[in-house]
Motif scaffolding. Structure first.
Motif, mmCIF file in Angstrom:
data_model
loop_
_atom_site.group_PDB
_atom_site.id
_atom_site.type_symbol
_atom_site.label_atom_id
_atom_site.label_comp_id
_atom_site.label_asym_id
_atom_site.label_seq_id
_atom_site.Cartn_x
_atom_site.Cartn_y
_atom_site.Cartn_z
ATOM 1 N N GLN A 130 7.617 -3.067 -6.997
ATOM 2 C CA GLN A 130 6.326 -2.486 -6.644
ATOM 3 C C GLN A 130 5.317 -3.529 -6.163
ATOM 4 O O GLN A 130 4.562 -3.273 -5.223
ATOM 5 N N GLU A 131 5.280 -4.687 -6.786
ATOM 6 C CA GLU A 131 4.322 -5.706 -6.352
ATOM 7 C C GLU A 131 4.602 -6.133 -4.911
ATOM 8 O O GLU A 131 3.668 -6.325 -4.122
ATOM 9 N N ALA A 132 5.876 -6.253 -4.545
ATOM 10 C CA ALA A 132 6.226 -6.601 -3.162
ATOM 11 C C ALA A 132 5.785 -5.490 -2.212
ATOM 12 O O ALA A 132 5.256 -5.760 -1.128
ATOM 13 N N LYS A 133 5.976 -4.243 -2.631
ATOM 14 C CA LYS A 133 5.530 -3.109 -1.817
ATOM 15 C C LYS A 133 4.012 -3.126 -1.650
ATOM 16 O O LYS A 133 3.491 -2.858 -0.570
ATOM 17 N N ASP A 134 3.306 -3.446 -2.732
ATOM 18 C CA ASP A 134 1.837 -3.489 -2.687
ATOM 19 C C ASP A 134 1.345 -4.586 -1.748
ATOM 20 O O ASP A 134 0.384 -4.391 -0.998
ATOM 21 N N ILE A 135 2.000 -5.735 -1.783
ATOM 22 C CA ILE A 135 1.606 -6.837 -0.890
ATOM 23 C C ILE A 135 1.851 -6.431 0.557
ATOM 24 O O ILE A 135 0.998 -6.642 1.428
ATOM 25 N N GLU A 136 3.001 -5.830 0.820
ATOM 26 C CA GLU A 136 3.318 -5.386 2.177
ATOM 27 C C GLU A 136 2.285 -4.366 2.668
ATOM 28 O O GLU A 136 1.781 -4.463 3.786
ATOM 29 N N GLU A 137 1.941 -3.408 1.814
ATOM 30 C CA GLU A 137 0.964 -2.387 2.181
ATOM 31 C C GLU A 137 -0.424 -3.012 2.403
ATOM 32 O O GLU A 137 -1.154 -2.624 3.328
ATOM 33 N N LYS A 138 -0.768 -3.958 1.555
ATOM 34 C CA LYS A 138 -2.068 -4.635 1.670
ATOM 35 C C LYS A 138 -2.221 -5.280 3.053
ATOM 36 O O LYS A 138 -3.252 -5.115 3.721
ATOM 37 N N TYR A 139 -1.192 -5.980 3.503
ATOM 38 C CA TYR A 139 -1.293 -6.675 4.789
ATOM 39 C C TYR A 139 -1.106 -5.725 5.967
ATOM 40 O O TYR A 139 -1.632 -5.980 7.048
ATOM 41 N N LYS A 140 -0.407 -4.638 5.764
ATOM 42 C CA LYS A 140 -0.312 -3.624 6.813
ATOM 43 C C LYS A 140 -1.692 -2.999 7.022
ATOM 44 O O LYS A 140 -2.154 -2.872 8.151
ATOM 45 N N SER A 141 -2.363 -2.640 5.920
ATOM 46 C CA SER A 141 -3.706 -2.059 6.001
ATOM 47 C C SER A 141 -4.698 -3.051 6.600
ATOM 48 O O SER A 141 -5.523 -2.691 7.448
ATOM 49 N N LYS A 142 -4.603 -4.300 6.146
ATOM 50 C CA LYS A 142 -5.510 -5.335 6.654
ATOM 51 C C LYS A 142 -5.281 -5.549 8.155
ATOM 52 O O LYS A 142 -6.237 -5.682 8.915
#
Length: 197
Positions: A51-63
């Protein structure tokens, strides 16, 4: 002759002793090999499901989407200017077209540089965060291995270091489960800290 017999007997005893020592040594190393506990983790699957890897990926996709919107506005303005330039170039003559064409080319180049800089910035920021995550996962797997008595835990995935592994030795699901539980509990602790402030 008795001296020769004594020497031969000593030699035979020495050879017998060496043979016995070799048997015992081989037997012990065989026991050690049999007692090794190994497993493997599919690292690609781990990063896909953690989940943390997914959250990081989503964070940078959104950014990236957010930062890209600003650039898209500039690109739209540029396209409108280019359309206006083409319309006005015939009416205003070659001197006007050359002067304003150079300005448009410069602006196009600046937009291209801005896009490259944006991509590079996001890549660097996410790379630092993912490197930190990978180090955290490696430490977790090392601790997991020590706590659970593993001699070796191998990694598979894109950088394959195992060509075959029995399914029963695959501990990926257990590692992902525990990492996600640890990540969730850390998130809850952060939420509690934020509420107490």
């Amino acid at each position: 002759m008795t001296t020769l017999n004594t020497i031969l007997n000593m030699k035979n005893l020495l050879l017998l002793g060496l043979f016995a020592f070799t048997l015992v040594s081989c037997n012990q190393s065989t026991k050690e090999v049999k007692e090794m506990k190994t497993a493997f983790v599919d690292t690609s699957k781990l990063l896909d499901e953690y989940q943390e890897a997914k959250d990081i990926e989503e964070k940078y996709k959104s950014k990236g989407d957010e930062m890209g919107k600003e650039l898209e506005i500039e690109v739209a303005k540029f396209k409108q200017e280019a359309t206006n330039f083409q319309r006005n170039a015939q009416a205003n003559g070659q001197a006007w077209a050359q002067e304003n064409g150079a300005r448009l080319q410069k602006k196009e180049q600046e937009l291209s540089y801005a896009q490259q800089a944006l991509v590079q910035q996001l890549r660097e920021e996410s790379g630092v965060e993912m490197d930190s995550l990978v180090n955290k996962v490696k430490k977790f797997i090392k601790d997991y291995g020590k706590q659970n008595g593993y001699t070796y835990i191998y990694g598979t995935g894109e950088a394959v270091s195992i060509l075959y592994g029995e399914e029963k030795l695959d501990i990926t699901k257990e590692i992902v489960k525990q990492l996600n539980e640890k990540y969730k509990s850390a998130g809850k602790k952060e939420d509690q800290k934020d509420k107490t402030k």
